[in-house]
Each structure stands twice: as C-alpha cells, then as structure tokens.
Design a protein around this motif. Structure first.
Motif, PDB file in Angstrom:
ATOM      1  N   ALA A  86      -8.386  -2.538  -0.836  1.00 10.67           N
ATOM      2  CA  ALA A  86      -7.033  -1.988  -0.752  1.00 10.67           C
ATOM      3  C   ALA A  86      -6.997  -0.548  -1.246  1.00 10.67           C
TER       4      ALA A  86
ATOM      5  N   ASN B 239      -8.073   2.377   1.047  1.00  8.44           N
ATOM      6  CA  ASN B 239      -7.099   2.865   2.032  1.00  8.44           C
ATOM      7  C   ASN B 239      -6.448   4.160   1.574  1.00  8.44           C
TER       8      ASN B 239
ATOM      9  N   LEU C 136       0.809  -1.219   0.000  1.00 14.09           N
ATOM     10  CA  LEU C 136       0.000   0.000   0.000  1.00 14.09           C
ATOM     11  C   LEU C 136       0.840   1.265   0.000  1.00 14.09           C
TER      12      LEU C 136
END
Length: 273
Positions: free
Chosen positions: A190, A193, A169
C-alpha cells in the motif's frame, strides 16, 4: 464465453450462505475485491481492474468450470470484508485480505498467494524510520487493517505517538500533503503506491514486525468452497497465472520498486501433485 459482471456497490445481498454445490448449481459466484487499491484492484471507466480482479475472475472460472457461469465482482471496503462474509453477501473475498490469528477466528483463509510486510512511510530525507521515531508526532493508520491491529497489540511502542485515522490511499496521501500527520503506517504494498504518486515520500522501513500472508477468505465453516478455492490457486500457479499477472500489473505499476520475491506461489504450489 464466460460472463463477468462487475457490481460497484456495497450493499449487495445474497439470500443465504452457499456451499460449493449450491454455487455450481446456480452457475454464479460472488467475489469481493477492494474498490481503490491499485494495482490490486480499482475502478476504471466503470469496471474493476488489477491483479486481484484478474485473480478473482480466474478463481471463479475454475470453480464454475463451464462456459455459462457468471462471476460477479463486488466492491468492498477494508472494514466490510469480515462482515460481508458473515452476512452472506459475498462467497469469496479476494480483497488484499491479510491472514492474522484474530481474523482466523472469524473467517476461513485459503492458501496464501502473496507475502507482505508492514512498513513506515515518511517524507524524503526523514529520520522517521521506526515507530518510536514518532514520539510526539502524528502517524496515519487505516482502521481495520493489519497495521491497526499490530498497533493495538503493541501499544508500548506508540505510547507517545498520536494516531490519526485515514480512510484509504488517497485520503491518507491528502492528509500527509496537508501536514495533518508526519508519517503513514501500513503494508509495503500500500505504501509503495504513494511513492509512485509522489516522490516526496519514501518507505523508510520495509519490515516492521513479522511478514504476513495475503489469502482469499470464505465464511467460517464453508469447507467445500474453501477446498475449491485452494485447488484453483494451485492450478493457476501451475499455469503461470501469477507470473503473468505480476508482469501485467505489479511490475508496471510499481516500476520495479516491489520485488517479485513477494509472490510465493510461483515456487511453492507448482510442486503440488
């Protein structure tokens, strides 16, 4: 009180693959979680926290079924999940492990506990909302992920797209902010985020391809352990574990941007006998 041990390493080795009887006899179970994927799991102040960490502990506790059992939580990276199961380093993977036909050849998956989609993230006000939009541009992908696998089977959609690899990330976000790529292709969980961290980016497409199921993984052929994991998931659903875990992790972390409809177990597994 049941002990929970957290192991922040990647080379921890069990001596052999263990079935359910052997795990119960040892009073110890080893479960892998991702190291840096909030709100699923991450390391804070030397300990793992997050939705899948709580799920891993709950499944371990159900399987050991006594007050003296030890649940060991081990940090893993995306590309290590299948290898660590095959090499008997982990009993169960609870590590944002998406079920795919290719992965089913290597490991056995439990009943799913989440549904997720692949999506595209790009700068706000961007028109980059399809893979074809990246013709002549650069697109970030993490090797070994379902998005990486999807692109390998759909090369015609990205023949003029430059694929840029990133590790996790934070590495992907850094590359985006440094203009090393024009967008990022991964699961919606994901990608969300980054929208929380930096509102300069948005998810321009939340449904690329077909939806995927996220489940626990065990070594291929370990049927007794797989059955125990499935039983634990059904019991936890009946106890409203997933609703509670959602409220304490996803709801807070994503600030309402991820809808609860992704949680399948609330409605499906409660009807099991």
């Amino acid at each position: 009180m049941k002990k929970i041990f957290f192991i922040i390493l990647f080379g921890f080795c069990a001596l052999f693959a263990r079935n359910l009887e052997e795990i119960k006899k040892s009073n110890e179970i080893i479960i892998g979680v991702r190291t840096e994927l909030p709100p699923f799991s991450q390391i804070k102040d030397g300990e793992f926290t997050g939705f899948e960490v709580e799920l891993a502990k709950a499944i371990g506790n159900k399987i050991l079924n006594n007050s003296k059992g030890i649940v060991k939580i081990v940090g893993v990276e995306t590309t290590d999940r299948i290898t660590m199961l095959k090499n008997d380093k982990i009993d169960i993977m609870v590590a944002n492990f998406t079920m795919t036909d290719e992965r089913k050849k290597a490991v056995d998956f439990s009943l799913p506990y989440l549904l997720d989609f692949m999506g595209i993230l790009a700068p706000k006000n961007s028109s980059l909302n399809k893979l074809s939009s990246f013709d002549g541009k650069k697109l970030l992908v993490i090797p070994g992920t379902t998005s990486d696998e999807y692109l390998k089977y759909n090369k015609s959609k990205i023949k003029d797209v430059k694929i840029v690899k990133c590790k996790n990330l934070y590495d992907c976000l850094t590359k985006l902010k440094n203009n090393e790529a024009d967008g990022y292709f991964h699961t919606v969980f994901a990608l969300a985020n980054i929208t929380v961290i930096d509102n300069g980016f948005v998810i321009t497409n939340k449904a690329v391809g077909k939806p995927n199921y996220i489940a626990c993984g065990v070594k291929k052929g370990n049927s007794s352990l797989l059955n125990a994991v499935n039983e634990a998931i059904v019991k936890l659903s009946k106890e409203d574990f997933f609703t509670k875990a959602y409220n304490e992790t996803f709801k807070i972390h994503y600030k309402g941007t991820i809808d609860k409809k992704y949680f399948l177990v609330d409605d499906i597994y409660k009807v099991f006998g």
